[in-house]
Design a protein around this motif. Structure first.
Motif, short mmCIF file in Angstrom:
data_model
loop_
_atom_site.label_atom_id
_atom_site.label_comp_id
_atom_site.label_asym_id
_atom_site.label_seq_id
_atom_site.Cartn_x
_atom_site.Cartn_y
_atom_site.Cartn_z
N MET A 1 -1.10 3.39 -6.98
CA MET A 1 -1.64 3.26 -4.79
C MET A 1 -2.87 4.72 -5.10
N LEU B 1 -2.45 -0.09 -1.64
CA LEU B 1 -1.33 -0.33 -2.10
C LEU B 1 -1.36 -0.27 -3.47
N ASN B 2 -1.70 -1.12 -4.05
CA ASN B 2 -2.19 -1.82 -5.38
C ASN B 2 -3.03 -2.94 -5.86
#
Length: 928
Positions: A582, A612-613
């Motif tokens: 992240m 977020l990823n």
């Protein structure tokens, strides 16, 4: 060409001697070759490109050991070690890269994954260009999410995003290898008429929305970036030829040819060069509408008819006023004017097809010399471009752009951390002309307006005295006035036509003359290699205009109009890493721009992207943008027939002047002179609003008149807020964005009425001028004093199905928030559909070497508003299709395609020709 390059090599210090040779082949996981893969020495700008069979040879002065980096769009990158001379490598790339991994440069002026871009970006790369179902790469842009492509003609299409579009689209910028593609005379891009050829296109990126913080005043609604192939990375001879037909109900079936060739060679690790040539010829979409553009339901039998694509009928007069004048001169018996009703009557016009040959042609060439003195990423480049062509442009009138010529020359110094470039853009109008004034002045060459309307009125009186009805009297009057008219195809018509298109005086001719140019310098430096805290960039630009239309467009009667503008900007970008992939990417930028006519303006932008990823990213941005008034907003001085266009630069209002004849009634009743002279100031300092003059004509109540006196134009501003999401769920890629734009001092045109005598608001003399038709309509360039907003959203879905079938779809919503009823004289020119849907399905290998692609587009109906005319553009559905077959042994691919396969003709702007279908076959050779 080789001789020229050889001399340039000597000038720059001679050839470098290759010491190491590396041979190899690049294949995928199925051992199929990957043409066009890039092989470079890691950390240096030295490399080679795989040919059609995936083979490459790299010659370098580097001494082993060193490392190679191998990349290709759609594949994960790979590295290989070179340990000896004459080493042979087999490199396997995995098909694991997705759309989100593609690299873009435009969003932040630095390379980054499209997944991490702080703003919305659309990309059209080599793979999409090869597989497009459209006739060429530029037409393929209309399949991108959120993009509007308005078809002016076969060779001139206008790209736009997020509304507020016209063909003179000064809110949208096009850059080709960093050079602005707008014409100096018109100040807006003219599509790909003199642009790039398909085999030299490396990639296309599109930023929708305001981008002023990094790119300046013209990047107001978005930017289209086109990058060409560098000869150090893409060598060899490549080309294509397309043959087919265009099919339209009005113009029939006509041949279409498009040909292009590219030659590039790396002479050493220090020197490379390339040459491109393109040629296109076809028949334009004929515009044949005879619908009355000023009155709903009007027909050609109407007395004051003004057909959309009929020219010459723009000239009209009230025969009551004519009768009063004739009676005052003793040419009609006393009291005869009482027999004549107040009725506007227009002259008979000529259909557009008689005033143009619908020839669509483009011839363009460019060349480049590239020098790397230290065999690394530092490069010096000279690029030259020339182009000429014929097309149709629709602005205030319809123009035949014939043998138009544009040239560009650029010198650039750059490496991975900076660039400094300077370029010049110049154009010449060639044999271009205004088709509306051609029709008007063919009529006048046969019979001047005063004579025509005099004969009409006299014949009307005679017929009425003989007992004819009103309808019969008008028929007899037109028959008398039309006697001896030049008919199309006759020697008299052709002689008058040729005189008009070679005469720049709009009272007698229609030639469009121009030889304008501008000089531009810009630079950027990225401190990321020197500063660890954040990525910091600074840059700036300067532009100098030289307008020279010989008084045919601008008020440059006495010589060139020169003015300049400059800008400075900086950007700071910082990535904050969290755990488990992240991170938060923060970007802040601000730009200061200054025109010599206006106060300076700051354009800030703040954005945040939360990753977020690897598969999910959320972004948000807020920015302000501004747009300086264009060259036309400032300096135009053009009588367009229905209104005179007058720009509002400080000295332009006095420079434009025109003499007008005053009615006999005013001479008799108000002791006015036979003629008066007005300057451009009349539009801005002594005018009524058009809508109030129209109300006066209905009610006869002078209290209905409203003073207009619009303010002179000043810069326009926008505040834009955008949020978005990019992500991947299994094999489905999602890209969503929504925006809200609020405009301040929105630039547009307002039609006003300036009386020949009296002062607006005086309650008597100026009202009498309006009643006596002693007034002139002006189109004034000004700013709206009300809020104008727009908002919208788009979502795109892309998926790979069943082992190689690529399916994508997008939906775009766009809406304007503007109270038109409260501002009836102001045109915002939103000109975009509320709903758009696009979809495509394709597979490059249905079976070995055979592929196909289908592309569908739907557009909701929308209202088109522009100076040429206003009207509804009906909804349309378009299906394009192509099948392709690769023949690796001869390094070729063949394609057969059709655009508008459904055959339902449509148009994207009021007044243009209906767009028919195109059927073509093409052969492309060695396009790496």
């Amino acid at each position: 060409m080789k001789r020229v390059l050889f001399l340039a090599l000597l000038f720059f210090g001679g050839f470098a001697i290759a010491q190491t040779t590396v041979n190899g082949k690049v294949v995928d996981q199925n051992n199929e070759p990957i043409p066009g893969a890039n092989i470079v020495i890691t950390g240096k700008a030295i490399g080679a490109t795989a040919n059609f069979d995936g083979d490459f040879t790299l010659e370098t002065s580097e001494v082993p050991p060193f490392q190679l980096t191998i990349t290709s769009i759609g594949y994960a990158s790979a590295t290989e070690e070179v340990t000896s001379n004459n080493q042979t490598l087999t490199i396997v790339l995995s098909e694991t890269q997705t759309f989100l991994d593609e690299v873009v440069i435009s969003a932040s002026r630095t390379p980054e994954r499209i997944f991490e871009s702080p703003v919305t970006v659309e990309r059209f790369g080599l793979q999409e260009i090869r597989n497009t179902a459209s006739a060429d790469f530029y037409d393929g842009l209309e399949n991108l999410k959120g993009v509007d492509v308005n078809t002016n003609s076969l060779t001139f299409k206008s790209v736009n995003t997020r509304g507020f579009a016209t063909f003179a689209n000064t809110r949208f910028m096009q850059l080709v290898d960093g050079m602005d593609n707008s014409t100096p005379a018109l100040n807006f891009p003219i599509g790909n008429l003199v642009g790039m050829i398909e085999t030299d296109v490396q990639s296309v990126e599109l930023l929708p929305g305001a981008s002023s913080a990094l790119y300046g005043a013209n990047a107001f609604n978005g930017i289209l970036f086109m990058r060409s192939k560098n000869p150090f990375d893409h060598q060899g001879l490549s080309g294509y030829i397309k043959r087919g037909i265009t099919s339209q109900e009005a113009a029939g079936d006509n041949p279409y040819t498009d040909f292009g060739i590219r030659a590039a060679h790396k002479f050493s690790e220090k020197f490379a060069g390339k040459v491109n040539f393109g040629y296109l010829k076809g028949t334009d979409w004929a515009a044949t509408s005879e619908v009355d553009k000023t009155r709903v339901g009007g027909t050609r039998s109407d007395l004051n008819y003004d057909g959309i694509n009929v020219y010459g009928d723009e000239v009209s007069a009230d025969i009551k006023d004519v009768a009063v004048t004739l009676e005052g001169l003793g040419l009609l018996p006393a009291g005869a004017n009482a027999l004549v009703p107040s009725q506007e009557v227009s002259r008979t016009g000529y259909n557009e097809r008689y005033l143009t040959n619908y020839n669509a042609e483009s011839v363009k060439a460019d060349w480049g010399l590239y020098y790397r003195p230290w065999e690394n990423d530092f490069e010096i480049a000279y690029v030259g471009k020339v182009g000429t062509g014929s097309t149709i442009y629709q602005g205030t009138n319809r123009y035949n752009i014939n043998n138009f010529f544009q040239e560009q020359h650029k010198i650039e110094f750059r490496n991975d951390n900076f660039f400094l470039r300077g370029y010049m853009v110049a154009d010449k109008a060639g044999d271009s002309y205004d088709m509306v004034f051609t029709g008007i002045n063919i009529n006048r060459a046969w019979k001047d307006d005063q004579t025509w309307f005099g004969e009409y009125t006299g014949a009307y009186v005679q017929a009425t005295l003989a007992g004819a009805t009103n309808e019969q009297a008008h028929a007899a009057a037109r028959a008398q006035a039309e006697s001896g008219r030049f008919e199309p195809g006759t020697p008299e018509f052709e002689a008058a036509f040729n005189r008009s298109i070679n005469d720049p005086n709009l009272s007698t001719g229609s030639q469009f003359r121009d030889a304008s140019k501008y000089y531009h310098v810009d630079g950027n430096y990225n401190f990321s290699h020197l500063v660890d805290f954040a990525e910091i960039q600074v840059g700036g630009s300067f532009r100098r205009y030289g307008l020279n239309s010989f008084g045919t467009i601008y008020t440059d009667y006495d010589g060139t109009i020169d003015y300049s503008e400059f800008g400075l900007y900086t950007q700071v970008q910082k990535t904050i890493d969290f755990n488990e992939g992240m991170n938060l990417k923060l970007t802040g930028s601000v730009r200061y721009d200054k025109s010599e006519f206006f106060d300076g303006f700051f354009s800030p932008r703040l954005s945040a992207g939360l990753t977020l990823n690897r598969d999910h990213n959320i972004r948000a941005s807020v920015q302000t943008g501004f747009r300086n008034p264009t060259t036309q907003d400032l300096f135009i001085g053009l009588d367009a027939g229905r209104a005179i266009l007058v720009g509002s630069a400080p000295d332009n209002l006095d420079r434009y002047s025109r003499s007008f004849e005053v009615s006999g009634a005013a001479q008799q009743n108000f002791q006015q002179p036979a003629a008066i002279t007005q300057t451009g100031k009349a539009a801005y300092e002594n005018s009524y609003s058009l809508s109030s003059v129209q109300r006066l004509g209905v009610t006869g109540n002078p209290a209905d008149l409203v003073i207009a006196n619009p303010e002179v134009v000043k810069p326009e501003q926008v505040t834009s807020v955008e949020v978005g999401y990019r992500g991947k769920i299994d094999k489905l890629v999602i890209d969503f964005s929504a925006y809200y734009n609020n405009y301040k001092d929105f630039i547009s045109q307002e039609v006003v009425i300036a009386p020949y005598y009296g002062t607006v608001g005086d309650g008597s003399l100026s009202v009498a001028a309006i009643v006596n038709d002693d007034f002139q309509a002006y189109s004034a360039y000004t700013n709206s004093d009300v809020d104008i907003s727009s908002y919208g959203a788009s979502i795109g879905l892309t998926a790979s199905l069943f082992g190689g079938y690529d399916l994508s779809g997008s939906y775009t919503y766009a809406k304007q928030d503007f109270d038109q009823e409260a501002n009836p004289d102001f045109m915002s020119n939103f000109n975009t559909p509320e709903h758009k849907f696009k979809a495509s399905l394709g597979n490059t290998d249905v079976f070995k070497n055979f592929g196909f692609n289908l592309a569908y587009r739907f557009s909701d109906d929308y209202f088109w508003e522009a100076t040429f005319g206003n009207g509804v553009v009906p909804e349309f559905h378009v299906l394009d299709a192509q099948i392709s077959y690769k023949v690796p042994k001869i390094k070729s691919s063949f394609k057969a395609g059709a655009t508008n396969l459904l055959g339902d003709e449509y148009f994207t702007a009021f007044g243009t020709g209906f767009i028919g279908s195109m059927y073509y076959v093409s052969w492309t050779i060695n396009n790496l």
